[in-house]
Scaffold this active site. Structure first.
Site, mmCIF file in Angstrom:
data_model
loop_
_atom_site.group_PDB
_atom_site.id
_atom_site.type_symbol
_atom_site.label_atom_id
_atom_site.label_comp_id
_atom_site.label_asym_id
_atom_site.label_seq_id
_atom_site.Cartn_x
_atom_site.Cartn_y
_atom_site.Cartn_z
ATOM 1 N NE ARG A 105 -2.575 6.916 -7.663
ATOM 2 C CZ ARG A 105 -1.621 6.345 -6.960
ATOM 3 N NH1 ARG A 105 -0.386 6.822 -6.993
ATOM 4 N NH2 ARG A 105 -1.868 5.283 -6.228
ATOM 5 C CB THR A 109 1.113 5.978 -16.695
ATOM 6 O OG1 THR A 109 -0.158 6.567 -16.373
ATOM 7 C CG2 THR A 109 1.033 5.283 -18.034
ATOM 8 C CG ASP A 201 -6.692 2.965 -1.970
ATOM 9 O OD1 ASP A 201 -7.482 3.888 -1.636
ATOM 10 O OD2 ASP A 201 -6.434 2.688 -3.149
ATOM 11 C CG ASP A 204 -9.998 1.067 -1.660
ATOM 12 O OD1 ASP A 204 -10.996 1.511 -2.253
ATOM 13 O OD2 ASP A 204 -9.110 0.404 -2.229
HETATM 14 C C1 PRP Z 1 -4.995 8.559 -4.049
HETATM 15 C C2 PRP Z 1 -4.860 9.739 -3.126
HETATM 16 C C3 PRP Z 1 -4.314 10.807 -4.052
HETATM 17 C C4 PRP Z 1 -3.440 10.014 -4.971
HETATM 18 C C5 PRP Z 1 -2.009 10.202 -4.551
HETATM 19 O O1 PRP Z 1 -6.128 8.659 -4.812
HETATM 20 O O2 PRP Z 1 -6.063 10.100 -2.509
HETATM 21 O O3 PRP Z 1 -5.314 11.502 -4.774
HETATM 22 O O4 PRP Z 1 -3.815 8.644 -4.823
HETATM 23 O O5 PRP Z 1 -1.159 9.581 -5.427
HETATM 24 P P1 PRP Z 1 -0.153 10.409 -6.354
HETATM 25 O O6 PRP Z 1 0.520 11.405 -5.475
HETATM 26 O O7 PRP Z 1 0.797 9.345 -6.847
HETATM 27 O O8 PRP Z 1 -0.934 11.040 -7.459
HETATM 28 P P2 PRP Z 1 -6.587 7.485 -5.784
HETATM 29 O O9 PRP Z 1 -6.026 7.714 -7.160
HETATM 30 O O10 PRP Z 1 -6.273 6.169 -5.149
HETATM 31 O O11 PRP Z 1 -8.139 7.719 -5.889
HETATM 32 P P3 PRP Z 1 -9.293 7.728 -4.752
HETATM 33 O O12 PRP Z 1 -9.166 9.010 -3.993
HETATM 34 O O13 PRP Z 1 -10.541 7.660 -5.561
HETATM 35 O O14 PRP Z 1 -9.123 6.528 -3.856
HETATM 36 N N1 URA Z 2 -2.710 6.630 -2.732
HETATM 37 C C1 URA Z 2 -3.072 6.051 -1.572
HETATM 38 O O1 URA Z 2 -4.260 6.019 -1.228
HETATM 39 N N2 URA Z 2 -2.115 5.507 -0.800
HETATM 40 C C2 URA Z 2 -0.807 5.542 -1.148
HETATM 41 O O2 URA Z 2 0.018 5.048 -0.381
HETATM 42 C C3 URA Z 2 -0.461 6.161 -2.355
HETATM 43 C C4 URA Z 2 -1.429 6.703 -3.132
#
Ligand code: PRP
Ligand code: URA
Length: 210
Positions: A105, A109, A201, A204
């Site tokens: 992400r 944005t 998160d 993490d």
């Molecule tokens: C987190 C989670 C989703 C996303 C959800 O991933 O695992 O993929 O955020 O958020 P959204 O519904 O607003 O798109 P992140 O982008 O933190 O990446 P990661 O899995 O590498 O920690």
């Molecule tokens: N991604 C996460 O890992 N946690 C949240 O709460 C939202 C997006």
């Protein structure tokens, strides 16, 4: 018509979700719980798998017994946090294929970008279960579903541990053909796009990167 939202209504899921949310839960326990809850939600998400029968003999008598029809199935984790759910799905459906979709992400944005996609060759013929612990704005899941549709998939479900109403709404509007299975539905998103009360998160906490 929108896809259905199935929110788990089970004391084991509720109990495990509480431990998952607790900020004092260790990385190891968090990882184990993600897998276990994933397994429990898979039980619900596979409720409509077709059955056939086969002839067997019990120690008492012959019978025509139910068995899975062997429909083609693939689990697709959204990297990276979705990886934490794969093991739970595979424990329930050991023959499933696994496709990976990498997404990050944009911190400002909050919109997702696909950086990796590796699918089984016959993915268009398979029932697809996209897995990710978090459905927040819904941007990542929306993009992952769109990517699968681009590859010809027509039977897609989404499985998450925690959802925000904003994410549910986005998926229902963009993909009314996709049913959502989630461990719990939370209250709202905060100004950083985090689910409240949430669990923080997910990536993490699964991988111990913070
Ligand atoms: C987190 C989670 C989703 C996303 C959800 O991933 O695992 O993929 O955020 O958020 P959204 O519904 O607003 O798109 P992140 O982008 O933190 O990446 P990661 O899995 O590498 O920690
Ligand atoms: N991604 C996460 O890992 N946690 C949240 O709460 C939202 C997006």
């Amino acid at each position: 018509m929108s896809g259905k939202v199935h929110i788990m209504d089970h004391p084991l899921v509720a109990h495990k979700m509480t431990i998952l949310r607790d900020k004092n839960t260790s990385v190891k326990d968090f990882r184990d719980l993600v897998s276990e809850i994933g397994m429990l939600i898979t039980y619900e998400a596979t409720r409509d798998l077709p059955l056939t029968t086969k002839h067997i003999e019990t120690p008492i008598c012959p019978m025509e017994a139910p068995t899975l029809k062997g429909k083609k199935f693939a689990v697709v984790p959204i990297l990276r946090a979705g990886l934490g759910l794969v093991d739970g799905v595979l424990r329930m459906v050991p023959a499933a294929r696994v496709g990976h979709i990498g997404m990050f992400r944009d911190e400002e944005t909050l919109e997702p970008h696909v950086y990796f996609c590796k699918m089984p060759k016959d993915v268009a013929e398979r029932d697809i279960l996209i897995v990710d612990p978090m459905l927040a704005t819904g941007g990542s899941a929306d993009a992952a579903i769109a990517e699968m549709k681009k590859r010809g998939c027509t039977h897609i479900k989404l499985m998450v541990l925690l959802a925000a109403p904003e994410g549910i709404q986005r998926i229902q509007e963009a993909h009314p053909d996709v049913d959502i299975y989630c461990g719990a539905l939370d209250d709202h998103l905060n100004e950083h796009g985090y689910i409240v009360p949430g669990l923080g998160d997910a990536g993490d906490r699964i991988f111990g990167t913070k």
